[in-house]
Design an enzyme around this catalytic site. Structure first.
Site, PDB file in Angstrom:
ATOM      1  N   SER A 596       0.851  -1.194   0.000  1.00  0.00           N
ATOM      2  CA  SER A 596       0.000   0.000   0.000  1.00  0.00           C
ATOM      3  C   SER A 596       0.889   1.247   0.000  1.00  0.00           C
ATOM      4  O   SER A 596       1.661   1.444  -0.938  1.00  0.00           O
ATOM      5  CB  SER A 596      -0.959  -0.034   1.191  1.00  0.00           C
ATOM      6  OG  SER A 596      -1.982   0.922   1.038  1.00  0.00           O
ATOM      7  N   ASP A 671      -9.020  -4.695  -6.328  1.00  0.00           N
ATOM      8  CA  ASP A 671      -8.643  -3.655  -5.356  1.00  0.00           C
ATOM      9  C   ASP A 671      -9.476  -2.388  -5.555  1.00  0.00           C
ATOM     10  O   ASP A 671      -9.320  -1.695  -6.567  1.00  0.00           O
ATOM     11  CB  ASP A 671      -7.156  -3.326  -5.517  1.00  0.00           C
ATOM     12  CG  ASP A 671      -6.597  -2.525  -4.353  1.00  0.00           C
ATOM     13  OD1 ASP A 671      -7.387  -1.858  -3.664  1.00  0.00           O
ATOM     14  OD2 ASP A 671      -5.378  -2.570  -4.142  1.00  0.00           O
ATOM     15  N   HIS A 703      -7.617  -5.153  -1.740  1.00  0.00           N
ATOM     16  CA  HIS A 703      -6.376  -4.439  -1.453  1.00  0.00           C
ATOM     17  C   HIS A 703      -5.366  -5.296  -0.702  1.00  0.00           C
ATOM     18  O   HIS A 703      -4.160  -5.097  -0.825  1.00  0.00           O
ATOM     19  CB  HIS A 703      -6.677  -3.163  -0.667  1.00  0.00           C
ATOM     20  CG  HIS A 703      -5.500  -2.265  -0.500  1.00  0.00           C
ATOM     21  ND1 HIS A 703      -4.689  -1.897  -1.552  1.00  0.00           N
ATOM     22  CD2 HIS A 703      -4.967  -1.669   0.605  1.00  0.00           C
ATOM     23  CE1 HIS A 703      -3.724  -1.104  -1.116  1.00  0.00           C
ATOM     24  NE2 HIS A 703      -3.867  -0.958   0.186  1.00  0.00           N
TER      25      HIS A 703
END
Length: 726
Positions: A596, A671, A703
């Site tokens: 991320s 995602d 995600h």
């Protein structure tokens, strides 16, 4: 020869000194919470208006209790079988097969538990009398229902049926509150403003249970974003609403529904329509609602008071502005038995702390203490004279309990053992349930009598790894940030069977962004077992929390504004200087891994410092902040139209030509947070520049890669480092 040594590394996985085995990849993924779980109490809660703590037994089959009155001996309050029989008696037309006692329970009063259970036909929100062993209030609703919330009197449950709200009474009557057919109108959702600003719910019952306030989100004007479902015979697109930075945002209002009159009104939160409504709080009288109204630029907050019966703005209590950003994260907390005074949490003076205001907007008292950041606001004592909270100490490494006198402002630190403390306060404020760990202590649980200053030990956990696996040495370190003055917290894990005369490859694990802290003075130092798995396979594993990360105050975080990744990288490179000062570090074999924001940092480091980092694994990375959503992205970067230089400077897409080492980029095809377009654009840029890059897609994941597939992910990451750095 290199291939032979690579094969040998795999053959030797599982063998360590003294006959202890290395972690398997499965243990490295889930063992922290399964095979090597530290002894602890399961779901501990103070029973209201008593001096008793309740929790689940180790088999998850009953609710047990320890009380001061019983000299802290364990007694059984309610078994899973008793609960199941009571549910069958109340709801005879349904079937209940409880696998375990409800984990997520709470005490409404001394005798009443509240929890949710699933029947074969419906979901149920239950209020249960523990003494009488019977259902006090129980509401059935659709098994497809979501976000259910029960009124304080237990008579009504509001829940979501797709994008609409329904209210079911405990007599079985269901009221349709909204009936919007357009899927772009979403009512009562906790995903309003994409759950930024501390939003974790979308509906709020009034104190008298006669009104329901809820978000109404209009996202019809937000662009559709396609996610491809590969599971169908012919792949299909699933559109989501994704408000990208600089583009059209959702429009949100707050509506109040009156259960008695069956009428709704919209609070007059005004223009512009693109604003954020946060900190939704009912006044205890039920007459007024307070809303934090934050502008789209996120640098100007107004705390407004509205009349719940007319929707009219009563007044703006106060405003908060900042040259960077204002980030409200919490509802107001009214003092016990008061309609006129409340606690407000803000970092406006440098650290997130408590402020006592009255409903005229007057600041009564600042309740902050030194540079302590409030992380958890707990409760008041019986008289409402003191409030308890957990806050940071030791440069963010520790958490401690504090008590503050609301009248004098005097603050007292209640715990002193260095480490990460968590727990709760009994409803009368006399007993503290305290559990803590540090790098040398797996877990200690105590009940502290604050008046007598007497502590009763409940658990002193042993090291769950002893005799099972050779866990490598870990230590916390301090380095100085790139500004030459700010101390940064780091964590260094040495390779197994460490030999100071050898040289070892390095895996740097990075996140680096707001609201995350990777290094803490807790058991394992905040590391995961995957970090130790890599150390068992002869890697130095290093992490540093750069400026921009959590728990160190406003100035520490806000250096990132309009230039994400820049100061963060500078601090990470100070970590590299620290590593290079160690004779056992192979300076030609340094790699970096993150997910991320950490994926963004990994890619940034690989490109901007390509002579240092030879290997990188970037999971779910933001590659250009213009592809990220408004609420988070514009807070830190402003709009692309307002900050074109910053967006260009921070984009890794424009720097693809600088890639030298081996980079593996991983993304979830579903995602909805960091959309796959980010990594696709980067891959295309690499193709254009003639740069080779490795890419892996998880077709069904969003995600994060969760469940058993997490094992596959961790093995892939490990293999990439083994292949290119061993």
């Amino acid at each position: 020869m290199r291939k032979i040594s690579f094969l040998s590394a795999f053959l030797l996985v599982g063998m360590t000194a003294f006959g202890q085995k290395n972690l398997t990849i499965e243990e490295a993924t889930f063992g922290q919470y399964r095979n090597f779980a530290v002894e602890n109490l399961v779901s501990p809660q103070w029973r209201k208006d008593t001096k008793a703590i309740t929790y689940l037994d180790n088999s998850y089959s009953k609710l047990v209790s320890k009380s001061e009155e019983g000299n802290w001996a364990e007694t059984t309050l309610l078994t899973k079988t008793e609960l199941q029989n009571a549910l069958k008696g109340k709801f005879a037309s349904d079937e209940f097969q409880l696998r375990m006692f409800p984990y997520a329970y709470s005490w409404i009063d001394k005798n009443t538990l509240e929890f949710e259970v699933d029947g074969k036909n419906s979901k149920y929100l239950i209020q249960f009398d523990v003494d009488k062993k019977e259902v006090k209030n129980g509401t059935a609703f659709s098994s497809e229902g979501r976000n259910q919330t029960i009124s304080s009197d237990g008579k009504y449950t509001a829940w979501l049926d797709n994008n609409n709200i329904k209210i079911t009474s405990n007599s079985g009557q269901t009221i349709t509150v909204t009936s919007d057919e357009n899927a772009g109108i979403v009512n009562g959702s906790d995903y309003t403003h994409r759950q930024e600003f501390g939003i974790n719910k979308g509906m709020w019952w009034s104190p008298k249970s006669d009104k329901l306030a809820y978000y109404r989100k209009d996202e019809t004007m937000v662009a559709d974003y396609p996610l491809t479902d590969f599971g169908a015979r012919i792949a299909t697109n699933k559109n989501i609403k994704y408000p990208m930075a600089g583009m059209k945002s959702e429009e949100v209002t707050l509506v109040v529904y009156d259960v008695n009159t069956k009428k709704s009104l919209t609070l007059q939160t005004g223009e512009p329509k693109e604003q954020f409504l946060t900190s939704i709080t009912w006044e205890p009288s039920g007459k007024f609602i307070y809303i934090g109204v934050l502008n789209r630029e996120q640098n100007h907050l107004k705390l407004n008071k509205y009349d719940a019966s007319t929707g009219a703005l009563v007044k703006t209590l106060f405003e908060e502005k900042a040259p960077t950003y204002v980030e409200p994260l919490h509802d107001l907390t009214f003092l016990p038995n008061s309609n006129t005074e409340f606690l407000y949490r803000s970092e406006k003076d440098g650290f997130e702390q408590l402020y006592l205001y009255n409903t005229d907007g007057k600041l009564v008292k600042k309740l902050g203490y030194n540079d302590v950041v409030v992380t958890n606001l707990l409760d008041f004592d019986k008289e409402g004279k003191n409030v308890f909270y957990i806050g940071t100490t030791n440069k963010g490494l520790d958490r401690q309990f504090f008590k503050v006198d609301l009248k004098s402002g005097k603050t007292t630190q209640l715990t002193t053992a260095s480490g990460m403390h968590s727990g709760s306060i009994s409803s009368d404020g006399t007993l503290l349930f305290d559990q803590y760990s540090n790098v040398d202590t797996p877990n200690e649980v105590s009940i502290v009598n604050l008046k007598a200053k007497k502590s009763t030990n409940v658990i002193k956990a042993s090291n769950p790894y002893l005799g099972k696996t050779n866990l490598p040495k870990m230590e916390l370190v301090t380095i100085t940030a790139a500004d030459g003055k700010t101390p940064l917290n780091g964590r260094l894990i040495y390779p197994a069977n460490f030999d100071a005369n050898k040289k070892y490859p390095v895996m740097v694990y990075v996140y680096g962004g707001p609201h995350a802290q990777l290094v803490q003075n807790e058991w394992l130092g905040g590391a995961t077992l995957f970090d130790f798995f890599m150390a068992q396979n002869e890697f130095v594993v290093f992490t540093v929390d750069n400026r921009g990360s959590d728990a160190r105050g406003k100035d520490f975080e806000h250096v990132i504004h309009r230039n994400l990744g820049q100061n963060e990288m500078a601090d990470q490179m100070k970590g590299i200087e620290f590593l290079k000062s160690k004779s056992f570090v192979d300076q030609d074999k340094i790699g970096v891994y993150g997910w991320s924001f950490g994926g963004f940092m990994t890619t940034s480091l690989m490109l901007n410092h390509s002579d240092v980092f030879k290997v990188g694994v970037a999971g779910g990375p933001v590659c250009d902040w213009k592809y990220y959503e408004i609420m988070y992205g514009e807070r830190y970067m402003d709009m692309p139209q307002e900050n074109p230089e910053g967006y260009e400077k921070t984009s890794v897409i424009y720097k693809a030509k600088q890639l030298k080492g081996h980079l593996l980029m991983i993304h979830g095809a579903q995602d909805p947070v960091v959309v796959q377009q980010n990594s696709m654009e980067f891959i295309q840029a690499c193709i254009k520049e003639g740069k080779q890059v490795d890419y892996f897609l998880y077709p069904t994941h969003e995600h994060n890669v969760s469940g058993k597939d997490r094992i596959h992910l961790n093995q892939k990451i490990a293999n990439y480092f083994f292949l290119h750095l061993k």
